[in-house]
Design an enzyme around this catalytic site. Structure first.
Site, short mmCIF file in Angstrom:
data_model
loop_
_atom_site.label_atom_id
_atom_site.label_comp_id
_atom_site.label_asym_id
_atom_site.label_seq_id
_atom_site.Cartn_x
_atom_site.Cartn_y
_atom_site.Cartn_z
CE1 TYR A 1 -5.29 6.91 1.69
CE2 TYR A 1 -6.63 8.82 1.04
CZ TYR A 1 -6.27 7.75 1.94
OH TYR A 1 -6.96 7.35 3.35
CD GLU A 2 -9.81 8.08 -3.36
OE1 GLU A 2 -10.22 8.52 -4.37
OE2 GLU A 2 -9.38 6.87 -3.34
N GLY A 3 -6.56 12.03 -5.25
CA GLY A 3 -6.34 13.54 -6.08
C GLY A 3 -5.59 14.30 -4.77
#
Length: 219
Positions: free
Chosen positions: A72-74
């Site tokens: 997550y978050e890229g």
């Protein structure tokens, strides 16, 4: 956060430099730290043996919790692509070399400190930073020649390469400030920085074989 704060209070070229630094470092901070977190959690299961694989010890839960962080978050693959495609060209490509120069200054400070506990830390840092410099220039040449796909093929090993080199330099800086950290710095330099040569070779030589392997798997 340090770079962001400095960019807010600086002016002119100094502010631009700190803004570029604030843009350069997030992929390293996010991707490398979460990859290492997964490695540490996996090692925790291994240390516990069979007990680590079941829920009783909690080691498996820690691994599951750690494993989501690179996603997550890229995802970390996207972070690597962002680093190579958008961050290496910052300042016309000059900013990353200023950063590498700062890391080299940290290695030089270790060499001139004559602190015996550092062992061969300075030599190992020099080699790692030379690998980083060579890989960086190679990727920048590919981007300048319009060979973005070849550059992206080396993005993931490059992210780990620059993160290891930076981590070794920052640990060295910490060891210079606090002798209690010298042993940790030396361990990192002598046990982890040896990866940088292989990572550099993957960056430089891996694109063609990666493309060929992909075609073979699809065929």
């Amino acid at each position: 956060s340090h770079a962001i704060d400095r960019a807010r209070v600086a002016e002119g070229e100094a502010a631009a430099n700190w803004r570029d630094r604030a843009n350069l470092l997030p992929p390293l901070a996010k991707a490398f730290s979460t990859d290492v977190g997964v490695e540490a959690a996996s090692l925790g299961i291994q240390v516990h043996g069979g007990m680590g694989f079941i829920e009783e010890t909690g080691a498996a839960a820690l691994y599951r919790d750690a494993r989501i962080a690179p996603i997550y978050e890229g995802t970390n693959g996207i972070q690597a692509i962002d680093l190579v495609s958008r961050k290496l060209p910052l300042g016309g490509g000059a900013h990353v070399h200023r950063y590498i120069g700062e890391l080299k200054a940290m290695a030089d400070a270790v060499r001139t400190s004559n602190i015996e506990g550092f062992g061969r830390t300075a030599d190992n840092l020099d080699r790692a930073l030379a690998d980083l410099d060579e890989a960086t220039r190679f990727l920048q040449r590919l981007l300048a020649d319009g060979k973005a796909d070849a550059a992206m093929a080396g993005a993931t090993p490059y992210l780990r390469l620059i993160s290891l080199a930076a981590g070794g330099a920052y640990l060295a800086q910490g060891g210079l400030a606090d002798r209690g950290r010298v042993a940790l710095c030396r361990f990192f330099a002598e046990n982890l920085l040896g990866e940088t040569r292989a990572l550099k070779e993957r960056v430089i030589d891996g694109a063609e074989s990666l493309a060929a392997a992909g075609k073979a798997l699809i065929a």
